[in-house]
Design a protein around this motif. Structure first.
Motif, PDB file in Angstrom:
ATOM      1  N   TRP A  10       0.866  -1.179   0.000  1.00 32.75           N
ATOM      2  CA  TRP A  10       0.000   0.000   0.000  1.00 32.75           C
ATOM      3  C   TRP A  10       0.906   1.235   0.000  1.00 32.75           C
ATOM      4  O   TRP A  10       1.880   1.303   0.755  1.00 32.75           O
ATOM      5  CB  TRP A  10      -0.886   0.035   1.239  1.00 32.75           C
ATOM      6  N   TYR A  11       0.569   2.175  -0.854  1.00 26.68           N
ATOM      7  CA  TYR A  11       1.210   3.472  -0.904  1.00 26.68           C
ATOM      8  C   TYR A  11       0.140   4.539  -0.743  1.00 26.68           C
ATOM      9  O   TYR A  11      -1.049   4.270  -0.929  1.00 26.68           O
ATOM     10  CB  TYR A  11       1.925   3.664  -2.255  1.00 26.68           C
ATOM     11  N   SER A  45       3.833  -3.184   3.331  1.00 27.41           N
ATOM     12  CA  SER A  45       3.981  -4.232   2.321  1.00 27.41           C
ATOM     13  C   SER A  45       3.866  -5.602   2.970  1.00 27.41           C
ATOM     14  O   SER A  45       4.089  -5.759   4.176  1.00 27.41           O
ATOM     15  CB  SER A  45       5.312  -4.112   1.587  1.00 27.41           C
ATOM     16  N   TYR A 103      -3.122   3.706  -2.607  1.00 29.00           N
ATOM     17  CA  TYR A 103      -2.976   2.832  -3.763  1.00 29.00           C
ATOM     18  C   TYR A 103      -2.492   1.449  -3.353  1.00 29.00           C
ATOM     19  O   TYR A 103      -1.605   1.316  -2.508  1.00 29.00           O
ATOM     20  CB  TYR A 103      -1.983   3.416  -4.757  1.00 29.00           C
ATOM     21  N   CYS A 104      -3.040   0.464  -3.996  1.00 34.59           N
ATOM     22  CA  CYS A 104      -2.604  -0.913  -3.871  1.00 34.59           C
ATOM     23  C   CYS A 104      -1.603  -1.182  -5.001  1.00 34.59           C
ATOM     24  O   CYS A 104      -1.790  -0.687  -6.129  1.00 34.59           O
ATOM     25  CB  CYS A 104      -3.825  -1.807  -3.996  1.00 34.59           C
ATOM     26  N   ALA A 105      -0.553  -1.953  -4.704  1.00 32.50           N
ATOM     27  CA  ALA A 105       0.452  -2.251  -5.707  1.00 32.50           C
ATOM     28  C   ALA A 105       0.898  -3.702  -5.592  1.00 32.50           C
ATOM     29  O   ALA A 105       0.861  -4.279  -4.509  1.00 32.50           O
ATOM     30  CB  ALA A 105       1.649  -1.327  -5.549  1.00 32.50           C
ATOM     31  N   SER A 128       8.902   2.051  -4.790  1.00 36.27           N
ATOM     32  CA  SER A 128       7.745   1.953  -5.674  1.00 36.27           C
ATOM     33  C   SER A 128       8.107   1.286  -7.005  1.00 36.27           C
ATOM     34  O   SER A 128       7.245   0.717  -7.672  1.00 36.27           O
ATOM     35  CB  SER A 128       7.149   3.332  -5.926  1.00 36.27           C
ATOM     36  N   TYR A 151       7.202  -2.429  -7.708  1.00 39.11           N
ATOM     37  CA  TYR A 151       5.821  -2.841  -7.923  1.00 39.11           C
ATOM     38  C   TYR A 151       5.383  -2.395  -9.319  1.00 39.11           C
ATOM     39  O   TYR A 151       5.335  -1.200  -9.603  1.00 39.11           O
ATOM     40  CB  TYR A 151       4.916  -2.263  -6.839  1.00 39.11           C
ATOM     41  N   TYR A 202       2.464  -3.219 -10.883  1.00 36.66           N
ATOM     42  CA  TYR A 202       1.020  -3.096 -11.086  1.00 36.66           C
ATOM     43  C   TYR A 202       0.413  -2.235  -9.997  1.00 36.66           C
ATOM     44  O   TYR A 202       0.718  -2.414  -8.811  1.00 36.66           O
ATOM     45  CB  TYR A 202       0.364  -4.484 -11.091  1.00 36.66           C
ATOM     46  N   TRP A 203      -0.455  -1.330 -10.417  1.00 34.45           N
ATOM     47  CA  TRP A 203      -1.047  -0.363  -9.488  1.00 34.45           C
ATOM     48  C   TRP A 203      -2.546  -0.243  -9.731  1.00 34.45           C
ATOM     49  O   TRP A 203      -3.017  -0.326 -10.867  1.00 34.45           O
ATOM     50  CB  TRP A 203      -0.410   1.010  -9.689  1.00 34.45           C
TER      51      TRP A 203
END
Length: 122
Positions: free
Chosen positions: A36-37, A50, A94-96, A106, A109, A111-112
């Motif tokens: 998560w960001y 994470s 955001y989920c990644a 970041s 990852y 896929y976002w």
């Protein structure tokens, strides 16, 4: 194209709680680290938490002890339980998903999701 879909954001008063969810294809959970960001206006996108493929969890210092990351592979869902929310937690979350190495970057990852807004009023 891997689709990650976040939900659960909203408006809450300081001290309150929210639980974010992120759904993803099932194979993602067996092959990727998840994270998560968050991104607040005028600030850089920040790492929140994470969970690695082996289940190791990590947290930013600002949320440690208040947020909990978890996943339910049977439901293909990643969660972020957020307690004791503060005004400064307000951001788009955001989920990644990706290799997750290094876990704090970041770039780890690929896929976002599109994000879910969290607003905490003081």
């Amino acid at each position: 194209q891997v689709q990650l879909v976040e939900s659960g954001g909203g408006s809450v008063q300081a001290g309150g709680s929210l639980k974010l969810s992120c759904t993803a294809p099932g194979y993602i959970f067996s092959s990727c680290g998840m994270a998560w960001y968050r991104h607040a206006p005028g600030k850089e996108r920040d790492f929140v938490s994470s969970i690695a493929i082996n289940g190791t969890t990590r947290y930013a210092g600002s949320v440690k002890g208040r947020f909990t990351i978890s996943q339910d592979t049977a439901k293909n869902t990643l969660y972020l339980q957020m307690n004791s929310l503060r005004h400064e937690d307000s951001a788009m979350y955001y989920c990644a998903a990706g290799r997750g190495i290094p876990w704090y970057s970041s770039y780890a990852y690929a896929y976002w999701g599109q994000g879910t807004q969290v607003t905490v009023s003081s």
